[in-house]
Design an enzyme around this catalytic site. Structure first.
Site, PDB file in Angstrom:
ATOM      1  N   SER A  64       0.846  -1.186   0.000  1.00 46.89           N
ATOM      2  CA  SER A  64       0.000   0.000   0.000  1.00 46.89           C
ATOM      3  C   SER A  64       0.883   1.237   0.000  1.00 46.89           C
ATOM      4  CB  SER A  64      -0.904   0.004   1.233  1.00 46.89           C
ATOM      5  OG  SER A  64      -1.507   1.274   1.409  1.00 46.89           O
ATOM      6  N   SER A  65       0.377   2.320  -0.562  1.00 46.24           N
ATOM      7  CA  SER A  65       1.152   3.570  -0.575  1.00 46.24           C
ATOM      8  C   SER A  65       1.328   4.150   0.818  1.00 46.24           C
ATOM      9  CB  SER A  65       0.471   4.602  -1.479  1.00 46.24           C
ATOM     10  OG  SER A  65      -0.841   4.887  -1.033  1.00 46.24           O
ATOM     11  N   CYS A  66       0.554   3.656   1.814  1.00 43.00           N
ATOM     12  CA  CYS A  66       0.700   4.191   3.173  1.00 43.00           C
ATOM     13  C   CYS A  66       1.980   3.721   3.844  1.00 43.00           C
ATOM     14  CB  CYS A  66      -0.504   3.814   4.019  1.00 43.00           C
ATOM     15  SG  CYS A  66      -0.541   2.099   4.534  1.00 43.00           S
TER      16      CYS A  66
ATOM     17  N   LYS B  29       2.300  -3.917   6.436  1.00 49.39           N
ATOM     18  CA  LYS B  29       2.597  -4.001   5.004  1.00 49.39           C
ATOM     19  C   LYS B  29       4.104  -3.934   4.744  1.00 49.39           C
ATOM     20  CE  LYS B  29      -1.331  -4.603   2.940  1.00 49.39           C
ATOM     21  NZ  LYS B  29      -1.574  -5.819   2.132  1.00 49.39           N
TER      22      LYS B  29
ATOM     23  N   ARG C  83      -4.825  13.530  -2.943  1.00 50.10           N
ATOM     24  CA  ARG C  83      -4.799  12.079  -3.056  1.00 50.10           C
ATOM     25  C   ARG C  83      -4.859  11.634  -4.517  1.00 50.10           C
ATOM     26  NH1 ARG C  83      -3.341  12.724   1.250  1.00 50.10           N
ATOM     27  NH2 ARG C  83      -4.068  11.852   3.245  1.00 50.10           N
TER      28      ARG C  83
ATOM     29  N   HIS D 229     -12.790   3.506   3.097  1.00 52.91           N
ATOM     30  CA  HIS D 229     -11.858   4.572   2.766  1.00 52.91           C
ATOM     31  C   HIS D 229     -12.622   5.796   2.273  1.00 52.91           C
ATOM     32  CE1 HIS D 229      -8.975   1.120   2.610  1.00 52.91           C
ATOM     33  NE2 HIS D 229      -8.202   2.020   3.177  1.00 52.91           N
TER      34      HIS D 229
ATOM     35  N   TYR E 293      -1.317  -0.417  10.120  1.00 56.98           N
ATOM     36  CA  TYR E 293      -1.470  -1.089   8.827  1.00 56.98           C
ATOM     37  C   TYR E 293      -0.181  -0.967   8.019  1.00 56.98           C
ATOM     38  CZ  TYR E 293      -3.512  -2.098   4.208  1.00 56.98           C
ATOM     39  OH  TYR E 293      -3.792  -2.614   2.962  1.00 56.98           O
TER      40      TYR E 293
ATOM     41  N   TRP F 272     -14.983  14.800   6.733  1.00 58.61           N
ATOM     42  CA  TRP F 272     -13.888  14.919   7.699  1.00 58.61           C
ATOM     43  C   TRP F 272     -12.767  15.797   7.162  1.00 58.61           C
ATOM     44  CZ3 TRP F 272     -12.172  10.265  11.108  1.00 58.61           C
ATOM     45  CH2 TRP F 272     -13.258   9.855  11.910  1.00 58.61           C
TER      46      TRP F 272
ATOM     47  N   ASP G 187      -6.747  15.024   8.974  1.00 63.22           N
ATOM     48  CA  ASP G 187      -6.586  15.067   7.527  1.00 63.22           C
ATOM     49  C   ASP G 187      -5.788  13.892   6.994  1.00 63.22           C
ATOM     50  OD1 ASP G 187      -7.978  17.242   6.524  1.00 63.22           O
ATOM     51  OD2 ASP G 187      -6.357  18.654   6.940  1.00 63.22           O
TER      52      ASP G 187
ATOM     53  N   ASN H 263      -4.335   4.760  -3.634  1.00 63.06           N
ATOM     54  CA  ASN H 263      -5.710   4.553  -3.171  1.00 63.06           C
ATOM     55  C   ASN H 263      -6.557   3.906  -4.263  1.00 63.06           C
ATOM     56  OD1 ASN H 263      -5.608   6.226  -0.529  1.00 63.06           O
ATOM     57  ND2 ASN H 263      -4.778   7.603  -2.081  1.00 63.06           N
ATOM     58  N   LEU H 264      -7.207   2.796  -3.919  1.00 66.41           N
ATOM     59  CA  LEU H 264      -8.001   2.048  -4.888  1.00 66.41           C
ATOM     60  C   LEU H 264      -9.487   2.367  -4.760  1.00 66.41           C
ATOM     61  CD1 LEU H 264      -6.399  -1.502  -4.565  1.00 66.41           C
ATOM     62  CD2 LEU H 264      -5.965   0.195  -6.349  1.00 66.41           C
TER      63      LEU H 264
END
Length: 337
Positions: A117-119, A150, A219, A189, A146, A212, A292, A175-176
Site C-alpha cells: 500500500s502507498s501508506c 505491510k 490524493r 476509505h 497497517y 472529515w 486530515d 488509493n483504490l
C-alpha cells in the site's frame, strides 16, 4: 522460461475483495485457468480457507499445490477503523502475511506477488514518492499499524529472495476504488465513504453533508481494474533478477514497485465531483476537528511505466462506474446499514 505459464495453478488470496477480484478478472481475461489443460485459478473463500490459521494454510497448500501466489488479502479500512482497531490492523495483517508468504516458500511456489500500500511511505515524503522513500521517515499516525504490517510483508518477501532465492515481488498501489469496494459507514476509505454519504444525502434530500478534515489533502486514485492489469503485467514481465530490471539509487535491484496514475486531486475536489455525479444539490461542510492524514500522497510510477505498463481508466471515467457499482450493490441488499 516464461514468468507465468498457462498451466500454472494460481492462488489469489483475497479473491472476494476489491483488489483480489480485479486480479482474478485480469488473469481470467488473459486466459489463465480457462484454456490450459492443467492450469487453474484457485480462489478459496474465507469459509474455505482461514488465512489466520497457519495449520489450515499449510494443509491447503499441501492439497491444492499452487505454483504461483498473489497475496491480496488484508484487513483494511479508513482513518476511523485504523484509529479504533490498531491491534487488529497490525496482528491480523502480520498473521496473514507470515502464513501465506512463508508457506508459499516452504512449499516450493515458483512466484509470489504481494500487494502492499502507498501508506508504507513516510508522512512527509518528497513528492512524488519514489520507492527509495521507504523507511526514510515517520509514518502517518492514523494508519501506522497497517503500514508497519505491510512493510513487514514487503521485507519478508525481500528477505526470502535474498537468502533463499524465492521469487517474491511486491506492488505498492495508491488509493483504490471500483467494483467490490467497501462502503461500510465506519470502515471504508475516503472515496467509497463519500459515494455512500452523498448518494444517501441526495436520496433523503439533505441540505448539507459534513466531510472529515479540511478538504485540502491531495490524493491519487487508481481504479481496481487498472491494478488488476498491473498485477498481470508484473507477473508476466517483471523479473527483478534480470539485468534490465528497475534498480534503486544504489544500483540494487528493486523487489517492489509503485502502482498509480501519477495524478492527484484535493479531497475537496473529489467531494465536489462525487456530489455532482450523484446529483447532490446541498452544501458541503468540512469538520476541521477531524484528522486530515498525510497532506499529499502522490506516487512516482515511472519505474513500472518504463517497464511498459500504464493505467487505462481515468478518474472521470472510473468514478461514475464506481457510483453505479454502489447503487447496484445497494439495490441487491449487499451493503451494511
Amino acid at each position: 522460461m516464461p514468468l507465468l505459464n498457462s498451466n500454472d495453478q494460481i492462488f489469489v488470496a483475497g479473491a472476494r475483495g476489491m483488489a483480489g477480484g480485479a486480479i482474478v478478472r485480469a488473469l481470467a481475461e488473459a486466459g489463465y485457468g480457462k484454456s490450459a489443460r492443467d492450469g487453474a485459478l484457485l480462489t478459496p473463500s474465507r469459509t474455505d480457507l482461514n488465512l489466520l490459521d497457519a495449520r489450515a494454510v499449510n494443509e491447503w497448500f499441501e492439497t491444492s499445490k499452487p505454483t504461483v501466489v498473489v497475496l491480496a488479502a488484508a484487513t483494511v479500512g479508513g482513518i476511523q477503523a485504523n484509529t479504533t482497531r490498531p491491534a487488529d490492523f497490525l496482528l491480523q495483517n502480520l498473521q496473514v502475511e507470515t502464513n501465506v508468504i512463508e508457506t508459499a516458500w516452504r512449499h516450493g511456489v515458483r512466484r509470489l506477488l504481494f500487494l502492499g500500500s502507498s501508506c508504507i511511505y513516510p508522512k512527509f515524503s518528497e513528492q512524488p514518492i519514489r520507492e527509495e522513500s521507504l523507511l526514510n521517515g515517520s509514518l502517518e499516525p492514523t494508519n501506522e499499524w497497517y503500514a508497519i504490517a505491510k512493510i513487514a510483508g514487503i521485507k519478508l518477501g525481500e528477505a526470502l529472495r535474498l537468502q533463499h532465492g524465492f521469487d517474491a515481488i511486491s506492488l505498492m498501489p495508491t488509493n483504490l476504488y471500483g467494483p467490490g469496494d467497501n462502503y461500510d459507514p465506519t470502515a471504508s476509505h475516503v472515496l467509497p465513504a463519500m459515494i455512500r454519504r452523498f448518494q444517501e444525502a441526495t436520496d433523503q434530500n439533505f441540505k448539507s453533508v459534513t466531510c472529515w478534515g479540511s478538504g485540502t489533502p491531495l490524493r491519487e486514485f487508481l481504479h481496481a481494474d487498472d491494478l488488476g492489469s498491473a498485477c498481470l503485467f508484473a507477473l508476466e514481465n517483471w523479473d527483478p533478477s534480470h539485468p534490465s530490471a528497475p534498480k534503486d539509487d544504489q544500483g540494487k535491484p528493486l523487489a517492489f514497485l509503485n502502482v498509480g496514475t501519477g495524478f492527484d486531486l484535493s479531497i475537496k475536489e473529489l467531494a465536489e465531483q462525487v456530489a455532482r455525479i450523484v446529483g447532490y444539490k446541498g452544501s458541503i461542510e468540512w469538520d476541521a476537528s477531524k484528522p486530515d492524514g498525510t497532506p499529499k500522497k502522490q506516487l512516482d510510477v515511472s519505474r513500472l511505466s518504463n517497464l511498459g505498463w500504464t493505467p487505462k481508466i481515468p478518474l472521470e471515467r472510473g468514478l461514475p462506474l464506481a457510483i453505479e457499482d454502489f447503487r447496484q450493490r445497494r439495490s441487491m441488499g449487499l451493503l451494511r446499514s
